[in-house]
Design a protein around this motif. Structure first.
Motif, PDB file in Angstrom:
ATOM      1  N   ILE A   1      -0.737   8.447  -5.637  1.00  0.00           N
ATOM      2  CA  ILE A   1      -2.213   9.405  -6.015  1.00  0.00           C
ATOM      3  C   ILE A   1      -1.746  11.004  -6.049  1.00  0.00           C
ATOM      4  CG2 ILE A   1      -2.823  10.035  -3.686  1.00  0.00           C
ATOM      5  CD1 ILE A   1      -5.696   9.272  -4.737  1.00  0.00           C
TER       6      ILE A   1
ATOM      7  N   ASN B   1       0.624   5.701  -0.985  1.00  0.00           N
ATOM      8  CA  ASN B   1      -0.229   6.516  -1.341  1.00  0.00           C
ATOM      9  C   ASN B   1       0.536   7.500  -2.387  1.00  0.00           C
ATOM     10  OD1 ASN B   1      -2.603   6.871  -0.012  1.00  0.00           O
ATOM     11  ND2 ASN B   1      -1.872   7.182   1.883  1.00  0.00           N
TER      12      ASN B   1
ATOM     13  N   GLY C   1      -2.403   7.934   7.417  1.00  0.00           N
ATOM     14  CA  GLY C   1      -1.471   6.754   6.956  1.00  0.00           C
ATOM     15  C   GLY C   1      -2.512   5.822   6.161  1.00  0.00           C
ATOM     16  N   LYS C   2      -3.733   5.923   5.840  1.00  0.00           N
ATOM     17  CA  LYS C   2      -4.821   5.051   5.241  1.00  0.00           C
ATOM     18  C   LYS C   2      -4.871   5.570   3.662  1.00  0.00           C
ATOM     19  CE  LYS C   2      -6.542   2.815   8.718  1.00  0.00           C
ATOM     20  NZ  LYS C   2      -7.110   3.214   9.769  1.00  0.00           N
ATOM     21  N   PRO C   3      -5.391   4.637   2.862  1.00  0.00           N
ATOM     22  CA  PRO C   3      -5.507   5.043   1.614  1.00  0.00           C
ATOM     23  C   PRO C   3      -6.378   6.397   1.120  1.00  0.00           C
ATOM     24  CG  PRO C   3      -5.660   2.891   1.682  1.00  0.00           C
ATOM     25  CD  PRO C   3      -5.815   3.334   3.136  1.00  0.00           C
ATOM     26  N   PHE C   4      -6.238   7.120   0.248  1.00  0.00           N
ATOM     27  CA  PHE C   4      -7.045   8.338  -0.098  1.00  0.00           C
ATOM     28  C   PHE C   4      -8.532   8.082   0.156  1.00  0.00           C
ATOM     29  CE2 PHE C   4      -9.166  11.173  -3.246  1.00  0.00           C
ATOM     30  CZ  PHE C   4      -8.598  12.298  -2.704  1.00  0.00           C
ATOM     31  N   LEU C   5      -9.133   9.042   0.516  1.00  0.00           N
ATOM     32  CA  LEU C   5     -10.729   8.761   0.725  1.00  0.00           C
ATOM     33  C   LEU C   5     -11.338   7.922   1.959  1.00  0.00           C
ATOM     34  CD1 LEU C   5     -12.326   9.421  -2.831  1.00  0.00           C
ATOM     35  CD2 LEU C   5     -12.688  10.670  -0.767  1.00  0.00           C
TER      36      LEU C   5
ATOM     37  N   MET D   1      -3.031   0.899  -5.262  1.00  0.00           N
ATOM     38  CA  MET D   1      -3.842   1.587  -4.202  1.00  0.00           C
ATOM     39  C   MET D   1      -5.264   1.391  -4.316  1.00  0.00           C
ATOM     40  SD  MET D   1      -3.655   5.369  -3.025  1.00  0.00           S
ATOM     41  CE  MET D   1      -5.179   5.939  -2.833  1.00  0.00           C
ATOM     42  N   ASN D   2      -5.855   0.653  -3.230  1.00  0.00           N
ATOM     43  CA  ASN D   2      -7.234   0.774  -3.201  1.00  0.00           C
ATOM     44  C   ASN D   2      -7.693   2.178  -2.555  1.00  0.00           C
ATOM     45  OD1 ASN D   2      -7.399  -2.077  -4.156  1.00  0.00           O
ATOM     46  ND2 ASN D   2      -6.808  -2.793  -2.453  1.00  0.00           N
ATOM     47  N   VAL D   3      -8.335   2.692  -3.498  1.00  0.00           N
ATOM     48  CA  VAL D   3      -9.134   3.980  -2.818  1.00  0.00           C
ATOM     49  C   VAL D   3     -10.175   3.725  -1.830  1.00  0.00           C
ATOM     50  CG1 VAL D   3     -10.296   6.195  -3.551  1.00  0.00           C
ATOM     51  CG2 VAL D   3      -8.436   5.234  -4.961  1.00  0.00           C
ATOM     52  N   SER D   4     -10.105   4.397  -0.617  1.00  0.00           N
ATOM     53  CA  SER D   4     -11.090   3.963   0.350  1.00  0.00           C
ATOM     54  C   SER D   4     -11.018   2.868   1.078  1.00  0.00           C
ATOM     55  CB  SER D   4     -12.558   4.074   0.023  1.00  0.00           C
ATOM     56  OG  SER D   4     -12.927   5.237  -0.662  1.00  0.00           O
TER      57      SER D   4
ATOM     58  N   MET E   1       0.778  -1.321  -0.052  1.00  0.00           N
ATOM     59  CA  MET E   1      -0.185  -0.011  -0.012  1.00  0.00           C
ATOM     60  C   MET E   1       0.856   1.246  -0.083  1.00  0.00           C
ATOM     61  SD  MET E   1      -1.878   2.446   1.181  1.00  0.00           S
ATOM     62  CE  MET E   1      -1.540   2.793   3.071  1.00  0.00           C
TER      63      MET E   1
ATOM     64  N   LEU F   1      -4.941  10.439   4.191  1.00  0.00           N
ATOM     65  CA  LEU F   1      -3.374  10.193   3.785  1.00  0.00           C
ATOM     66  C   LEU F   1      -2.566  10.674   5.278  1.00  0.00           C
ATOM     67  CD1 LEU F   1      -2.716  11.963   0.593  1.00  0.00           C
ATOM     68  CD2 LEU F   1      -3.592   9.641   1.072  1.00  0.00           C
TER      69      LEU F   1
ATOM     70  N   THR G   1      -8.036  13.807   1.719  1.00  0.00           N
ATOM     71  CA  THR G   1      -6.610  13.778   2.072  1.00  0.00           C
ATOM     72  C   THR G   1      -6.171  13.716   3.522  1.00  0.00           C
ATOM     73  OG1 THR G   1      -6.472  15.569   0.190  1.00  0.00           O
ATOM     74  CG2 THR G   1      -4.486  15.185   1.490  1.00  0.00           C
TER      75      THR G   1
END
Lengths: 492, 140
Positions: free
Chosen positions: A6, A3, B90-94, A59-62, A1, B87, B84
């Motif tokens: 993006i 970020n 530390g988690k993925p976007f959204l 990357m898996n969004v959400s 994972m 982010l 954001t």
């Protein structure tokens, strides 16, 4: 994972949003967008090295697992294209500072500019077919505004045509996605590929493949669907034209590459169709490029030739031809941006785009002349420069797979490309000084910097082929072997 | 002779608040029932359009001194900022976060960052609709 992948989307997005609040202060707009363009180059370079060292980044969004959420995928091809996009965007931006004029700058020019980059980078990075559609629309909406901004008569007329064509092709895109969804029941690209492989060779899948070819062919200007491009790209000012010529059609080409290598790699009929269409595209582009005496029109028709050459390489479907296509794709993006920016300067100096009314520029502007000369040779593919390796690989693999006609036409097209750009060089730079005899020398150094840097990048790209080759061939490996992509996304 | 819109203007004054309330209701109910940021924003701008019909542009800008273009920017900042924020954690976007809180009057209520995202949508929809209508209305 991670970020990181993006970031090339988020940086221009936030820049575009923040610039809305500074509509009146041109200076602040320039500083913010200039800084963010440089930051985007740095980030996408880091991303490309990360993809090269550690393999495909997803990357898996959400935080939803792969087939259920939206996945962003950065393999070597998309990382390279994002890096190229960032470089071209920065060059066009710094060129805009000097040429676009206050009237446009005050009406959200830089905001829209950044939203266009959001759309392009997003389309290159996404791993979801409907998300691809959304990023296409982000890109197209921004391009409508950039095309019409300024409101001159020719811009208004051409934007009507451009918007009409693109609205129809977007509707077709939605219809194709609906067909595909009703057949395979998923929208994640890797998952679609798995499902199509399970379904085998159904007639309806071939129909969908041809529909996608029509949709992306309309965006990317292949043979019977390129009719809108010469007029529409003629209208906007030079930096916008450079952005369009370097990025927009290439997103369509990238989408054809992605869908045809990932979804339909085994369909023989569609690849034969793609091959025939790409050869006809080259022929149509060549006819246009040698027919006109207008410097903008000549370069515009050269876009169509390049699209044909790249897709011819894709249609052969060997690893060597894919490597050639990726090589040529990146070369063409950089060199087209450089050429359009130079053409913009020439047209400004001569006060006309008509080749017959200009001449003798080399005496006053030697730097401009030789930059154009090098860029022109690179475009035609003269050996030490950047266009050579890609075309060599495409032609060689064409002969190996017995596509003699196609390879022969690709070789012949180089000759005509060289003829068309040398016609500009000889007409505009040699001969007696004509249109602007009595005027004083106009300073062009500030304008020339951006295209000169792009030309230098193209030269280095050609000279450093040995160093770049492993990177490009890694990109081609994912294209010829879709399992790498699928495993990276679905983690099976 | 000058026409008199007294009935229209009085009815507008009453109806306006009903429409605004309904749009806010639609906005907050979006997670569990039909509704959400888009239809809520569209209905709010519908209320402002009604105001524009009953009065003229100058009066309405005096009542609501908002720059709708900046409102679009603010809405985009809300939505992109919510994404954001993940982010930074530390988690993925959204990636969204939620929690249950006991509030006075409302009782056990779930607070979800998706509401912040929807607020952005709400603002952008109002901003875009009003920019379009005002720009067309003002141009001669």
């Amino acid at each position: 994972m991670s970020n990181l992948l993006i970031m090339p989307i988020l940086i221009p997005l936030f820049t575009g949003i923040i610039l809305i609040f500074f509509a009146n202060s041109i200076k602040v707009q320039r500083y913010i967008s200039g800084f963010s363009a440089l930051l985007a180059i740095a980030v996408s370079a880091v991303l490309a090295t990360q993809v090269y060292n550690d393999g495909i980044q997803t990357m898996n969004v959400s935080n939803w697992e792969a087939p259920f959420g939206i996945t962003l995928v950065s393999d070597m091809l998309s990382a390279l294209l994002v890096l190229t996009t960032s470089v071209i965007a920065a060059a066009c931006l710094f060129y805009s500072f000097r040429s676009i004029g206050e009237d446009r700058e005050k009406f959200y020019y830089y905001s829209i500019f950044n939203f266009l980059i959001v759309g392009v980078n997003g389309a290159f990075t996404t791993g979801d077919i409907f998300n691809l559609f959304v990023f296409f629309e982000v890109m197209l909406m921004a391009s409508y505004v950039l095309l019409v901004l300024g409101g001159t008569k020719i811009q208004l007329r051409e934007s009507i045509k451009y918007i009409l064509v693109n609205v129809i092709s977007s509707a077709l895109f939605v219809i194709s996605v609906a067909f595909l969804y009703s057949v395979v029941g998923t929208l994640n690209m890797a998952h679609i590929s798995v499902r199509i492989a399970e379904a085998g060779n159904h007639g309806i899948l071939t129909v969908i493949a041809v529909l996608f070819l029509i949709v992306f062919g309309l965006k990317g200007a292949i043979f019977p669907l390129y009719f809108w491009l010469p007029g529409s790209y003629y209208a906007p000012p030079a930096p916008v034209m450079a952005l369009f010529g370097a990025l927009l059609t290439k997103v369509g080409v990238y989408s054809i590459i992605r869908t045809y290598t990932l979804f339909f790699p085994h369909d023989i009929f569609t690849h034969d169709l793609l091959q025939v269409l790409s050869i006809l595209t080259i022929v149509a582009g060549v006819i246009g490029a040698i027919a006109f005496n207008d410097i903008k029109k000549i370069i515009i028709y050269n876009i169509i030739i390049a699209v044909g050459v790249i897709l011819f390489g894709v249609s052969i479907m060997t690893k060597e031809s894919m490597t050639g296509s990726v090589f040529y794709l990146i070369h063409d993006m950089v060199i087209k941006a450089a050429l359009f920016l130079i053409i913009g300067i020439i047209a400004k100096l001569a006060g006309t785009a008509d080749l017959r009314k200009m001449g003798g520029l080399i005496n006053k502007y030697p730097g401009l002349g030789w930059t154009f000369f090098i860029a022109a040779l690179a475009l035609a593919g003269i050996p030490p420069l950047s266009g050579f390796v890609g075309k060599l690989l495409i032609v060689r693999s064409g002969f190996e797979s017995a596509s003699f006609w196609g390879s022969g036409i690709v070789l012949m097209s180089s000759l005509f490309v060289l003829f068309s750009v040398m016609k500009i060089f000889m007409g505009a730079f040699w001969g007696s000084e004509r249109a602007f005899k009595d005027e004083e020398k106009v300073p062009v150094k500030g304008l020339l910097a951006a295209p000169a840097i792009l030309t230098a990048i193209a030269v280095l790209y050609g000279l450093g082929t040995e160093a770049i080759y492993p990177v490009i061939s890694l990109a081609a490996e994912t294209l010829t072997n879709p399992d790498i992509y699928i495993n990276a996304v679905l983690k099976e | 002779m000058k026409t008199n819109d007294i009935i229209l203007q009085t009815v507008t004054k009453v109806t306006l608040f009903v429409i605004i309330l309904f749009s806010i209701y639609l906005f907050f109910t979006g997670h569990y029932h039909p509704g959400g940021g888009f239809i809520g924003g569209l209905m709010s701008s519908g209320a402002i359009v009604l105001l524009l019909l009953a009065y003229d542009i100058k009066t309405v800008t005096a009542i609501l001194p908002v720059d709708y273009k900046k409102m679009i920017g603010a809405g985009l900042l809300f939505s992109a900022g919510t994404g954001t924020g993940a982010l930074i954690a530390g988690k993925p976007f959204l990636t969204h976060a939620y929690t249950y809180v006991s509030l006075p009057l409302l009782g056990k209520t779930s607070l979800h960052t998706a509401v912040l995202f929807d607020t952005g949508v709400f603002l952008v929809v109002i901003g875009v609709t009003m920019t379009i209508i005002q720009t067309i209305g003002e141009s001669e």
